[in-house]
Design an enzyme around this catalytic site. Structure first.
Site, PDB file in Angstrom:
ATOM      1  N   ARG A  57       0.837  -1.208   0.000  1.00  0.00           N
ATOM      2  CA  ARG A  57       0.000   0.000   0.000  1.00  0.00           C
ATOM      3  C   ARG A  57       0.867   1.251   0.000  1.00  0.00           C
ATOM      4  O   ARG A  57       0.440   2.314   0.456  1.00  0.00           O
ATOM      5  CB  ARG A  57      -0.952  -0.021   1.194  1.00  0.00           C
ATOM      6  CG  ARG A  57      -1.971  -1.166   1.145  1.00  0.00           C
ATOM      7  CD  ARG A  57      -3.067  -0.947   2.160  1.00  0.00           C
ATOM      8  NE  ARG A  57      -3.899  -2.126   2.369  1.00  0.00           N
ATOM      9  CZ  ARG A  57      -5.010  -2.399   1.696  1.00  0.00           C
ATOM     10  NH1 ARG A  57      -5.418  -1.576   0.763  1.00  0.00           N
ATOM     11  NH2 ARG A  57      -5.707  -3.481   1.954  1.00  0.00           N
ATOM     12  N   ASP A  79      -8.889   2.359  -5.796  1.00  0.00           N
ATOM     13  CA  ASP A  79      -8.856   3.825  -5.931  1.00  0.00           C
ATOM     14  C   ASP A  79      -7.529   4.448  -5.492  1.00  0.00           C
ATOM     15  O   ASP A  79      -7.109   5.455  -6.072  1.00  0.00           O
ATOM     16  CB  ASP A  79     -10.059   4.492  -5.252  1.00  0.00           C
ATOM     17  CG  ASP A  79     -10.245   4.078  -3.807  1.00  0.00           C
ATOM     18  OD1 ASP A  79      -9.503   3.194  -3.342  1.00  0.00           O
ATOM     19  OD2 ASP A  79     -11.134   4.645  -3.156  1.00  0.00           O
ATOM     20  N   THR A 105     -10.662  -4.592  -7.054  1.00  0.00           N
ATOM     21  CA  THR A 105     -10.987  -4.557  -5.627  1.00  0.00           C
ATOM     22  C   THR A 105     -12.166  -5.470  -5.374  1.00  0.00           C
ATOM     23  O   THR A 105     -13.150  -5.453  -6.128  1.00  0.00           O
ATOM     24  CB  THR A 105     -11.326  -3.149  -5.070  1.00  0.00           C
ATOM     25  OG1 THR A 105     -11.886  -3.327  -3.761  1.00  0.00           O
ATOM     26  CG2 THR A 105     -12.307  -2.356  -5.885  1.00  0.00           C
ATOM     27  N   ASP A 144     -14.067  -5.031  -3.082  1.00  0.00           N
ATOM     28  CA  ASP A 144     -15.124  -4.153  -2.537  1.00  0.00           C
ATOM     29  C   ASP A 144     -16.073  -3.606  -3.611  1.00  0.00           C
ATOM     30  O   ASP A 144     -17.146  -3.106  -3.285  1.00  0.00           O
ATOM     31  CB  ASP A 144     -14.496  -2.962  -1.795  1.00  0.00           C
ATOM     32  CG  ASP A 144     -13.755  -3.388  -0.534  1.00  0.00           C
ATOM     33  OD1 ASP A 144     -13.832  -4.572  -0.167  1.00  0.00           O
ATOM     34  OD2 ASP A 144     -13.075  -2.537   0.071  1.00  0.00           O
ATOM     35  N   ASP A 188     -16.012  -0.887  -5.297  1.00  0.00           N
ATOM     36  CA  ASP A 188     -16.415   0.502  -5.050  1.00  0.00           C
ATOM     37  C   ASP A 188     -15.738   1.521  -5.978  1.00  0.00           C
ATOM     38  O   ASP A 188     -15.712   2.710  -5.671  1.00  0.00           O
ATOM     39  CB  ASP A 188     -16.182   0.878  -3.576  1.00  0.00           C
ATOM     40  CG  ASP A 188     -14.733   0.724  -3.135  1.00  0.00           C
ATOM     41  OD1 ASP A 188     -13.896   0.314  -3.954  1.00  0.00           O
ATOM     42  OD2 ASP A 188     -14.432   1.016  -1.957  1.00  0.00           O
ATOM     43  N   ARG A 192     -15.340  -1.262   3.096  1.00  0.00           N
ATOM     44  CA  ARG A 192     -14.926  -0.087   3.878  1.00  0.00           C
ATOM     45  C   ARG A 192     -15.898   1.077   3.698  1.00  0.00           C
ATOM     46  O   ARG A 192     -16.451   1.590   4.658  1.00  0.00           O
ATOM     47  CB  ARG A 192     -13.520   0.292   3.405  1.00  0.00           C
ATOM     48  CG  ARG A 192     -12.940   1.535   3.986  1.00  0.00           C
ATOM     49  CD  ARG A 192     -11.495   1.666   3.552  1.00  0.00           C
ATOM     50  NE  ARG A 192     -10.662   0.712   4.251  1.00  0.00           N
ATOM     51  CZ  ARG A 192     -10.165   0.924   5.470  1.00  0.00           C
ATOM     52  NH1 ARG A 192     -10.410   2.034   6.104  1.00  0.00           N
ATOM     53  NH2 ARG A 192      -9.425   0.013   6.048  1.00  0.00           N
TER      54      ARG A 192
END
Ligand code: F6P
Length: 344
Positions: free
Chosen positions: A71, A102, A124, A126, A128, A170
């Site tokens: 990260r 993102d 991802t 997620d 999102d 998240r």
């Protein structure tokens, strides 16, 4: 043409399928590849690996990423962006395929603004990221949640318990919503809709169970969900990751404690955690990731930089990295209404 490839952020089923797609199609264009190790960290420190059709052979079904990930965000450390730019030059890399969510693609977007030829691929679990109907890895995560719920239903029924299942998500509740719908959850809690504990309990208390002819209850909660009026998300007391995000976790345990206290029903909580990210991608994700990979290298060939491969209505298209990383894509509230039909 020499193309660098990197994978950043949390790992995700299908990363290797994208890498294979990029390299296999790119080799047919006569391109050379450089594997950047561990996301942006590999460009800050110039750590690379060989990447030819040999390295990508047989990796389609493999979970994780053969390139490694991190990260690391070069825009968060003084001097790192300059290191990235000079290392790209030293490695003679002409263009960069960046596979990430993102944060990773946000870096790709800012580097594009500084003249680096970047192309993005939406990753991802997620789901999102904006500009695309689906990110790869999401389908796999939903399948894992759905299977887990099937298993938890039988143990919950046997013991007449309530079970609370905490899933990833998240800023958006895509995994909770799709996983909960597929796994027949009695309540689904998502970051987009702050919940009221009394309303949750009203769906799973003894009266509600009797009315529905049920002897157990399953509640799915996204890690970023919050009780109405709460002061922020529930977090682990372990600081932030390199992208600056607080480490979420604990909302499932909180909800389970409240349900047991308010309803008197014996309740257990389960955190699915990184099980949702590990292992082999579903067939759907293998195909989607492969399409993204092939599209990304075509975009390099066409000089379509500063853009991301995206899925829109079944077609693979191009969207601007600025658009993709501008805002999070939150859940479709029409779908949430469908899920609410089955609450209780
Ligand atoms: O990749 C995004 C995500 O899955 C989030 O839902 C979650 O908060 C985060 O990763 C956790 O990742 P890690 O524990 O690897 O930092």
């Amino acid at each position: 043409m020499k193309v660098g490839i990197l994978t950043g952020g949390g790992d995700c089923p299908g990363l290797n399928a994208v890498i294979r797609g990029v390299v296999t199609q790119g080799a047919q264009f006569g391109y050379e590849f450089v594997g950047i190790r561990d996301g942006w960290k590999g460009l800050v420190e110039s750590i690379t690996m060989e990447l030819t059709t040999k390295e990508v052979s047989g990796i389609l079904p493999l979970g994780g990423t053969i390139l490694g990930t991190s990260r690391t965000n070069p825009f968060k450390h003084e001097g790192d962006v300059e290191k990235v730019i000079s290392n790209l030059k030293a490695l003679s890399i002409d263009a960069l395929v960046c596979i990430g969510g993102d944060d990773t693609l946000g870096v790709a977007s800012k580097l594009f603004d500084r003249g680096i030829k970047t192309v993005g691929v939406p990753k991802t679990i997620d789901n999102d990221l904006s500009g695309t109907d689906t990110t790869f890895g999401f389908d796999t995560a939903v399948s894992i949640v759905s299977e887990a719920l099937d298993r938890l239903h039988t143990t919950a029924e046997s013991h007449h318990r309530a079970m609370v299942v905490e899933v990833m998500g998240r800023n958006a509740g895509w995994i909770a919503l799709h996983g909960g719908l597929a796994g027949s959850a009695d309540v689904i809690l998502i970051p987009e809709v702050p919940f009221d504990m009394d309303e949750v309990c009203a769906h799973v208390n003894k009266e509600s169970r009797e009315k529905a002819g049920k002897t157990s209850s399953l509640i799915v909660v996204a890690e970023g969900a919050t009780p109405r009026g709460a002061d922020g998300v529930v977090t682990q007391q372990k600081g932030v990751d390199a992208f600056g995000h607080v480490r979420l976790g604990g909302i499932g345990e909180y909800v389970a404690g409240q349900v047991e206290e308010k309803t008197g029903i014996e309740t257990r909580s389960v955190v699915l955690g990184h099980l949702q990210r590990g292992g082999t991608p579903t067939a759907y994700d293998r195909v989607l990731a492969t399409r993204y990979g092939v599209k990304a290298i075509e975009m390099v060939k066409d000089g379509s930089f500063g853009n991301m491969a995206a899925l829109q209505g079944g077609e693979i298209v191009e969207v601007s990295l600025h658009v993709a990383t501008g805002t999070n894509k939150t859940v479709d509230m029409e779908l949430f209404k469908v899920a609410e039909v089955f609450f209780g």
